[in-house]
Design a protein around this motif. Sequence first.
Motif, PDB file in Angstrom:
ATOM      1  N   GLY A 205      58.117  71.362  50.821  1.00  0.00           N
ATOM      2  CA  GLY A 205      57.097  70.376  51.183  1.00  0.00           C
ATOM      3  C   GLY A 205      56.796  69.472  50.006  1.00  0.00           C
ATOM      4  O   GLY A 205      57.685  69.154  49.220  1.00  0.00           O
ATOM      5  N   TRP A 206      55.536  69.081  49.862  1.00  0.00           N
ATOM      6  CA  TRP A 206      55.160  68.200  48.759  1.00  0.00           C
ATOM      7  C   TRP A 206      53.674  68.357  48.431  1.00  0.00           C
ATOM      8  O   TRP A 206      52.901  68.865  49.245  1.00  0.00           O
ATOM      9  CB  TRP A 206      55.482  66.740  49.077  1.00  0.00           C
ATOM     10  N   ILE A 207      53.311  67.925  47.214  1.00  0.00           N
ATOM     11  CA  ILE A 207      51.891  67.799  46.851  1.00  0.00           C
ATOM     12  C   ILE A 207      51.639  66.333  46.552  1.00  0.00           C
ATOM     13  O   ILE A 207      52.540  65.625  46.090  1.00  0.00           O
ATOM     14  CB  ILE A 207      51.485  68.687  45.642  1.00  0.00           C
ATOM     15  N   GLU A 208      50.416  65.871  46.842  1.00  0.00           N
ATOM     16  CA  GLU A 208      50.079  64.466  46.625  1.00  0.00           C
ATOM     17  C   GLU A 208      48.590  64.344  46.340  1.00  0.00           C
ATOM     18  O   GLU A 208      47.794  65.186  46.776  1.00  0.00           O
ATOM     19  CB  GLU A 208      50.448  63.633  47.855  1.00  0.00           C
ATOM     20  N   PRO A 209      48.192  63.287  45.595  1.00  0.00           N
ATOM     21  CA  PRO A 209      46.752  63.096  45.340  1.00  0.00           C
ATOM     22  C   PRO A 209      46.039  62.649  46.621  1.00  0.00           C
ATOM     23  O   PRO A 209      46.613  61.948  47.455  1.00  0.00           O
ATOM     24  CB  PRO A 209      46.715  61.993  44.275  1.00  0.00           C
ATOM     25  N   VAL A 210      44.769  63.061  46.762  1.00  0.00           N
ATOM     26  CA  VAL A 210      43.960  62.691  47.918  1.00  0.00           C
ATOM     27  C   VAL A 210      42.506  62.544  47.457  1.00  0.00           C
ATOM     28  O   VAL A 210      42.069  63.250  46.551  1.00  0.00           O
ATOM     29  CB  VAL A 210      44.091  63.747  49.052  1.00  0.00           C
ATOM     30  N   GLU A 211      41.771  61.599  48.044  1.00  0.00           N
ATOM     31  CA  GLU A 211      40.373  61.361  47.658  1.00  0.00           C
ATOM     32  C   GLU A 211      39.451  62.341  48.389  1.00  0.00           C
ATOM     33  O   GLU A 211      39.220  62.193  49.586  1.00  0.00           O
ATOM     34  CB  GLU A 211      39.964  59.932  47.983  1.00  0.00           C
ATOM     35  N   LEU A 212      38.955  63.345  47.675  1.00  0.00           N
ATOM     36  CA  LEU A 212      38.010  64.307  48.261  1.00  0.00           C
ATOM     37  C   LEU A 212      36.739  64.400  47.417  1.00  0.00           C
ATOM     38  O   LEU A 212      36.072  65.433  47.407  1.00  0.00           O
ATOM     39  CB  LEU A 212      38.668  65.690  48.380  1.00  0.00           C
ATOM     40  N   ALA A 213      36.441  63.338  46.679  1.00  0.00           N
ATOM     41  CA  ALA A 213      35.225  63.254  45.851  1.00  0.00           C
ATOM     42  C   ALA A 213      35.122  64.409  44.864  1.00  0.00           C
ATOM     43  O   ALA A 213      34.038  64.881  44.547  1.00  0.00           O
ATOM     44  CB  ALA A 213      33.979  63.198  46.732  1.00  0.00           C
ATOM     45  N   GLN A 214      36.288  64.898  44.393  1.00  0.00           N
ATOM     46  CA  GLN A 214      36.354  65.972  43.386  1.00  0.00           C
ATOM     47  C   GLN A 214      35.656  67.242  43.861  1.00  0.00           C
ATOM     48  O   GLN A 214      35.141  68.021  43.064  1.00  0.00           O
ATOM     49  CB  GLN A 214      35.757  65.490  42.059  1.00  0.00           C
ATOM     50  N   GLN A 215      35.640  67.448  45.186  1.00  0.00           N
ATOM     51  CA  GLN A 215      34.953  68.613  45.747  1.00  0.00           C
ATOM     52  C   GLN A 215      35.900  69.736  46.155  1.00  0.00           C
ATOM     53  O   GLN A 215      35.461  70.817  46.497  1.00  0.00           O
ATOM     54  CB  GLN A 215      34.130  68.192  46.974  1.00  0.00           C
ATOM     55  N   GLY A 216      37.204  69.490  46.147  1.00  0.00           N
ATOM     56  CA  GLY A 216      38.121  70.556  46.565  1.00  0.00           C
ATOM     57  C   GLY A 216      39.514  70.015  46.793  1.00  0.00           C
ATOM     58  O   GLY A 216      39.902  68.963  46.269  1.00  0.00           O
ATOM     59  N   ASN A 217      40.283  70.742  47.603  1.00  0.00           N
ATOM     60  CA  ASN A 217      41.664  70.378  47.896  1.00  0.00           C
ATOM     61  C   ASN A 217      41.913  70.497  49.394  1.00  0.00           C
ATOM     62  O   ASN A 217      41.044  70.945  50.144  1.00  0.00           O
ATOM     63  CB  ASN A 217      42.626  71.295  47.124  1.00  0.00           C
ATOM     64  N   GLU A 218      43.126  70.132  49.799  1.00  0.00           N
ATOM     65  CA  GLU A 218      43.470  70.130  51.219  1.00  0.00           C
ATOM     66  C   GLU A 218      44.830  70.786  51.408  1.00  0.00           C
ATOM     67  O   GLU A 218      45.774  70.514  50.657  1.00  0.00           O
ATOM     68  CB  GLU A 218      43.509  68.681  51.705  1.00  0.00           C
ATOM     69  N   PHE A 219      44.948  71.647  52.434  1.00  0.00           N
ATOM     70  CA  PHE A 219      46.220  72.303  52.756  1.00  0.00           C
ATOM     71  C   PHE A 219      46.624  71.891  54.162  1.00  0.00           C
ATOM     72  O   PHE A 219      45.803  71.919  55.087  1.00  0.00           O
ATOM     73  CB  PHE A 219      46.067  73.828  52.679  1.00  0.00           C
ATOM     74  N   ASP A 220      47.889  71.501  54.334  1.00  0.00           N
ATOM     75  CA  ASP A 220      48.359  71.016  55.638  1.00  0.00           C
ATOM     76  C   ASP A 220      49.660  71.726  56.006  1.00  0.00           C
ATOM     77  O   ASP A 220      50.654  71.647  55.272  1.00  0.00           O
ATOM     78  CB  ASP A 220      48.571  69.495  55.566  1.00  0.00           C
ATOM     79  N   ASN A 221      49.646  72.413  57.132  1.00  0.00           N
ATOM     80  CA  ASN A 221      50.837  73.094  57.631  1.00  0.00           C
ATOM     81  C   ASN A 221      51.535  72.191  58.645  1.00  0.00           C
ATOM     82  O   ASN A 221      51.003  71.911  59.710  1.00  0.00           O
ATOM     83  CB  ASN A 221      50.435  74.426  58.276  1.00  0.00           C
ATOM     84  N   GLN A 222      52.759  71.721  58.306  1.00  0.00           N
ATOM     85  CA  GLN A 222      53.524  70.864  59.206  1.00  0.00           C
ATOM     86  C   GLN A 222      54.847  71.512  59.604  1.00  0.00           C
ATOM     87  O   GLN A 222      55.795  70.832  60.008  1.00  0.00           O
ATOM     88  CB  GLN A 222      53.777  69.498  58.550  1.00  0.00           C
ATOM     89  N   THR A 223      54.925  72.833  59.470  1.00  0.00           N
ATOM     90  CA  THR A 223      56.162  73.532  59.845  1.00  0.00           C
ATOM     91  C   THR A 223      56.342  73.510  61.358  1.00  0.00           C
ATOM     92  O   THR A 223      55.371  73.565  62.116  1.00  0.00           O
ATOM     93  CB  THR A 223      56.155  74.990  59.357  1.00  0.00           C
ATOM     94  N   VAL A 224      57.601  73.425  61.785  1.00  0.00           N
ATOM     95  CA  VAL A 224      57.942  73.475  63.217  1.00  0.00           C
ATOM     96  C   VAL A 224      59.091  74.456  63.414  1.00  0.00           C
ATOM     97  O   VAL A 224      59.875  74.724  62.501  1.00  0.00           O
ATOM     98  CB  VAL A 224      58.357  72.076  63.749  1.00  0.00           C
ATOM     99  N   GLY A 225      59.177  74.988  64.619  1.00  0.00           N
ATOM    100  CA  GLY A 225      60.317  75.858  64.950  1.00  0.00           C
ATOM    101  C   GLY A 225      60.259  77.236  64.339  1.00  0.00           C
ATOM    102  O   GLY A 225      61.258  77.969  64.368  1.00  0.00           O
ATOM    103  N   GLY A 226      59.133  77.600  63.740  1.00  0.00           N
ATOM    104  CA  GLY A 226      58.990  78.955  63.203  1.00  0.00           C
ATOM    105  C   GLY A 226      59.809  79.235  61.971  1.00  0.00           C
ATOM    106  O   GLY A 226      60.180  80.385  61.702  1.00  0.00           O
ATOM    107  N   SER A 227      60.103  78.165  61.166  1.00  0.00           N
ATOM    108  CA  SER A 227      60.853  78.397  59.920  1.00  0.00           C
ATOM    109  C   SER A 227      60.073  79.339  58.998  1.00  0.00           C
ATOM    110  O   SER A 227      60.664  80.128  58.254  1.00  0.00           O
ATOM    111  CB  SER A 227      61.144  77.074  59.218  1.00  0.00           C
ATOM    112  N   ILE A 228      58.765  79.215  59.027  1.00  0.00           N
ATOM    113  CA  ILE A 228      57.894  80.214  58.384  1.00  0.00           C
ATOM    114  C   ILE A 228      57.050  80.817  59.503  1.00  0.00           C
ATOM    115  O   ILE A 228      56.325  80.093  60.192  1.00  0.00           O
ATOM    116  CB  ILE A 228      56.973  79.569  57.332  1.00  0.00           C
TER     117      ILE A 228
END
Length: 744
Positions: free
Chosen positions: A555-578
Motif C-alpha cells: 500500500g502507501w502512506i501519505e500526509p493528511v490534514e487532521l489538525a495534528q490530532q491523530g492518524n488515519e487507517f484505510d483498508n482497500q484490500t479486495v478479494g481476500g488477499s489479506i
Amino acid sequence: DVYKRQVSTQSTGAASRRSMLRFAPLARAALRRPTAPQPFNNFLVRWSSDMAMQRNIGISAHIDSGKTTLTERILYYTGKVNAIHEVRGKDGVGAKMDSMELEREKGITIQSAATYCNWGDLNINIIDTPGHVDFTVEVERALRVLDGAVLVLCGVSGVQSQSITVDRQMKRYNVPRIAFINKLDRSGANPTKVTQQLRDKLGLNAVPVMLAPSLEADFEGVVDIITRELVDFKGENGETIVRSKVPDHLQDEMESMRETLIEHLADVDDELGEMFLMEEEPSVADIKAAIRRATIALQFVPVLLGTALKNQGVQTLLDAVGEYLPAPDEVENYALDQDQSEEKVLLSNDKDKPLVALAFKLEEGRYGQLTYMRIYQGEMAKGDVVYNQSNGRKVKVPRLVRMHSNDMHDIPSVGAGDIVALFGVDCASGDTFTDGKLPFTMTSMHVPTPVISLAIKPLGKGADANFSKALQRFMREDPTFRVHVDPDSNETIISGMGELHLEVYCERMKREYKCEVQVGQPQVNYLETITKRVDFSYLHKKQSGGQGQFGKVEGWIEPVELAQQGNEFDNQTVGGSIPPNFIPACQKGFEEAAESGYLIGHKVVDCRMVINDGAAHAVDSSELAFNLATKGAFRQAMETSGPQVLEPVMNLEVAAPVEFQGTVIGQVNRRKGVVNETESESEYVTIRAAVPLSNMFGYSTDLRSVTQGKGEFTMEYSHHAAVNRDVQEKLIQEYVKRRAEEKK
C-alpha cells in the motif's frame, strides 16, 4: 430567625420595578432586587423549585482580572459570608473560593470552586474558574455544564490572551454571557476601549448598558442607561444601593448611549426592531426583554461596569444575571442514544422524566472521592441506585451535598437543572449516570493536548506507594495531566499544559502525600509527521521450527490534514488477499508504530496509511504476524517520506513599560519569535508574538531582569509547526546519542 429575616428583605419601590420585569421568561416569578446585603445565612439557603428563578453561571477571565475578588463580593452581598476577605489580604485569611493552601500562597486560582447563593428570589450556582492558561481544562469543564457566564475584563488591559481562549470555549459550548469590565478605579481604565476590543477581537455584539460618571481614583457609582438612573453604592462595603436622578451634565451622553443600545438590539431582535422601525419609544421592560432574548440567542453581549475591589457595581451585575442569563429550561441540552448509533436526543428539564446526569469534575475530599454532577433530566435523591453508562456499574448514592468552596451542606434530593456533589461514587470525569431506563450518554468535552513534560522520581524510602497514589488521583481529576513510563530510560514522565501546571502538582505531592520528588529538565512535546507519499511492500517472514510467522502488506502512506490530532487507517484490500480477521491487527500495528516516530521517537500525526494488497499463509499467518508486518512497513516507508519534526508554538503576550519596548522585542526575536502586534496604552506596551516553546524556558527571569521586575507575560498553546533544518538535525543527534547510552 434567619429565614424570616431573609424573606422579609425587600427593596423599596420593588413593586414598580417588578412591573417592568414582566417579560416572558420571568413572568412566573417576580424578581426582587435587594438594596442591601442579605442576612448571613451560610447554613440556610432557600432553594426554590421554580426553574425560572435558577441560574447556573461561571465567572471566567484572564489571570488577575479580579474573578475571585468579584465572587467574594457576590457571596458577601448574598449573605453567604459575613465578612469580605481579599485574595492577598493582610489578614491572611484569603478569599473564600481559594480554599487550597497553594492558591492562597500564590494568589491565583488553581482549581475551579463551586458555591451557591440567593439574590432576592433568584437561586444561583456559581463556579469560579482559574484564569491561568495552564489550568484551562478547569474552565473547559465548568463551561461544559453551565447555562450562562460572566466574562470579566480588566478595565486597563482589556481583552487579553486568556480572554480570547475563554471566549472560544464559551462559543464551543454555546454559553450566553454578559461582560463585566472590572478595575475601573485603576489608572488608565478605559471601558470604551475595552468594549471596542470585545467587538473587534472577539467578534461579539457587545454594547454597554451602563455609563461611568468618572473613572480611575474618582470612580464611584454607575449610570443605568436603560432605567435612566444614577446608581450609587454607599456604606462601608458598598452595601446600600441608592438610585437617583442622573446629573444634567451626563444626560446627553446617556441618551446617546441609550440610542446606540436600542439600535444594536433592533438589529438582532425582531420585536424591538419592529418598534424601532415604527419609531416607537420602547419601555424599560421592552429593552430588558430584548436584551434577554438576544443574549440567550448568542447574538448580544450586555456590558456592565464596576470595580469589585472597591465594592462598586457588583449588585447591578447580580441583577443582570437574573434579568439576562438563561434559566436551565431555556437552554437546549442533548444526549447521545447508544441504541440508535449515537443519535442526538433533546433532553427535558422535567424532574419526573428518567434521570440523566454528567460527572464533570472529580476531587479528593476529606471523605474520599467527591464527584461534581450536573443533573440534566430527572431527579436524584440520597439512597437512589444509579447506573454508570461507561462501565454499566450500579452505584447507590450515599450522600448528596451542595458545595460552598470547601464547605459541604447536605441535601436530601436534587432535580433537573441543578449542580450537586456526591461522595463515594467511583467514576471518571465525563461519565454519564442514568437510573437504568435510558441508554443515553452526554457528549464529552474538549481536552487540549499537553505541551510540556518532566521526568520525576520519588525521594526517600517508602515514597513509591504515595507517589503512585498521587499520580493516579491527579490523572483522574485532571484530563490534561498525563503520566507514562519512558520505555527506553524507564523514567516516569508527567505531561501538562505548562511549567506552572506541573510545578503545582509536584508541590501538591509534597504537601498532600508527604512525597518529595526529584524533577528533571523540562521536555518539549515534539511531534513527527511526513511530507510526501511513499509506496510500500513489506513481507514479515519468520521460521523457527513449528508454526512460523508470515504476513505481507502492500500500500502507501501519505500526509493528511487532521489538525495534528491523530492518524488515519484505510483498508482497500479486495478479494481476500489479506483475510478480514487480520485487518484489525494491521490497524493496531500502524497505531502502535505511529506512537514512536523514525526521527526522534515522538508520536507521528497527520499520516494516512492505506493497505490495498498483501498475502497470507494458510498455516503461518496470524494476527501477530500481520501486526509486525504493518509496523515494519510503516517504519520502512517513513524513512523516505520526508519525515519532519514539529514543535509546539505558543502565543506570547508581554506587557511592560513603554521604555522597555525595544529591549523586550529584541528579547523575543532572539528566542526566534515572530512579533505579530504591538499595542501602546498610556505608559504600558503590549507585545503579541508567536514563539517556539523550546526557546521559552527561563523567559520569566530574563523578562524581569530587563524590565526591572515590571514586565509580565502569558503564554498559550497555538499549534505545532515544523522546526528549522538545523534544529531537526540537532534533535536527531541528541536522540541517537541518548539511545546509544541507554543500550550500554
